[in-house]
Design a protein around this motif. Structure first.
Motif, mmCIF file in Angstrom:
data_model
loop_
_atom_site.group_PDB
_atom_site.id
_atom_site.type_symbol
_atom_site.label_atom_id
_atom_site.label_comp_id
_atom_site.label_asym_id
_atom_site.label_seq_id
_atom_site.Cartn_x
_atom_site.Cartn_y
_atom_site.Cartn_z
ATOM 1 N N UNK A 1 -7.621 -1.457 0.372
ATOM 2 C CA UNK A 1 -6.184 -1.767 0.456
ATOM 3 C C UNK A 1 -5.369 -0.699 -0.258
ATOM 4 N N UNK A 2 -5.841 -0.277 -1.413
ATOM 5 C CA UNK A 2 -5.107 0.705 -2.211
ATOM 6 C C UNK A 2 -4.989 2.035 -1.485
ATOM 7 N N UNK A 3 -6.080 2.514 -0.911
ATOM 8 C CA UNK A 3 -6.064 3.807 -0.224
ATOM 9 C C UNK A 3 -5.330 3.733 1.105
ATOM 10 N N UNK A 4 -5.179 2.532 1.662
ATOM 11 C CA UNK A 4 -4.395 2.361 2.876
ATOM 12 C C UNK A 4 -2.914 2.114 2.575
ATOM 13 N N UNK A 5 -2.542 2.174 1.297
ATOM 14 C CA UNK A 5 -1.164 1.972 0.861
ATOM 15 C C UNK A 5 -0.639 0.597 1.275
ATOM 16 N N UNK A 6 -1.518 -0.393 1.238
ATOM 17 C CA UNK A 6 -1.154 -1.767 1.556
ATOM 18 C C UNK A 6 -1.016 -2.560 0.258
ATOM 19 N N UNK A 7 -0.126 -3.530 0.272
ATOM 20 C CA UNK A 7 0.085 -4.362 -0.910
ATOM 21 C C UNK A 7 -1.092 -5.311 -1.098
ATOM 22 N N UNK A 8 -1.369 -5.650 -2.343
ATOM 23 C CA UNK A 8 -2.467 -6.537 -2.702
ATOM 24 C C UNK A 8 -1.889 -7.710 -3.472
ATOM 25 N N UNK A 9 -2.074 -8.915 -2.938
ATOM 26 C CA UNK A 9 -1.499 -10.122 -3.525
ATOM 27 C C UNK A 9 0.018 -9.973 -3.683
#
Length: 236
Positions: free
Chosen positions: A169-177
């Motif tokens: 998620x982090x490397x895809x620049x997506x938000x987490x929670x």
């Protein structure tokens, strides 16, 4: 010997997570439903670009690399305390000092850090720091398990499945929670490795993207400008 294996596993897990990141990008995080064969098979350039992108901090690869390797090395040295305090073989100290304590601490404290340093380029260090802590933890665990069997295999699997999805998620620049780990665009770090086609198109033709005000189809309410459905219900 152990340090060489640690670096080897660090690169290995970095590339493995980069592969997961790429396929998650095109299969889950993009709106595409059809893919060319080359997009699914010829991924070496994209995987390498993803791995190098994590080293950048607001466009500065030097600071990002120092933070990434520094945090990874710190986690590796930290794991040796378990061997010093405990006995050889699987034990409570070995497992305690292999827990991703620093990774979880930075992960859950990031909203506070982001509020305190909002608008500053130091937030760009979060991505390489989290990546270094996670990959360093997995690499040190692999070294200790492979050489001395100091960890239980199921415990190591837990470490992998706890941290690897977060990195995807982090490397895809997506938000987490609901929390975005990307700094503000003013920091100059809004790099999107997934926009390869757009970048190639702009570089090939040397044209600026069309301004929305000058686009005659900007206010088109229906897709493709069809307006009302030309087919009646009896043909559907």
């Amino acid at each position: 010997m152990e340090f060489f294996l640690f670096l080897l596993f660090l690169v290995f897990f970095g590339l493995v997570v980069a592969v997961f990141t790429y396929y998650a990008k095109i299969l889950f995080f993009s709106a595409k439903s059809n893919y060319r064969r080359e997009e699914l098979t010829e991924i070496r350039g994209d995987v390498l670009r993803i791995f190098l992108n994590l080293l950048e901090s607001s466009g500065n690869i030097l600071y990002g690399s120092l933070v990434f390797f520094g945090t990874a090395l710190f986690v590796w040295l930290w794991s040796f305390l378990g061997s010093v305090l405990g006995e050889k073989g699987p034990g409570i100290f070995e497992h305690i000092f292999h827990l991703p304590i620093f990774f979880l601490a930075l992960f859950f404290s990031y909203p506070i850090i982001k509020e305190a340093y909002e608008g500053r380029s130091i937030l760009g260090l979060t991505k390489p720091a989290l990546s270094g802590l996670a990959l360093g933890n997995l690499s040190s665990g692999a070294v200790h398990y492979g050489l001395d069997r100091d960890l239980y295999f199921l415990f190591y699997l837990l470490l992998f499945f706890l941290q690897a999805p977060v990195l995807v998620f982090l490397w895809n620049q997506e938000s987490i929670f609901g929390v975005s780990f990307e700094p503000n665009s003013s920091d100059g770090s809004d790099l999107d490795w997934g926009r390869r086609d757009d970048g190639e198109a702009e570089g090939s033709y040397g044209m600026d993207p069309m301004d929305e005000d000058e686009n005659p189809f900007a206010e088109e309410s229906e897709p493709y400008g069809l307006g009302d459905d030309p087919f009646s219900d009896e043909f559907k």
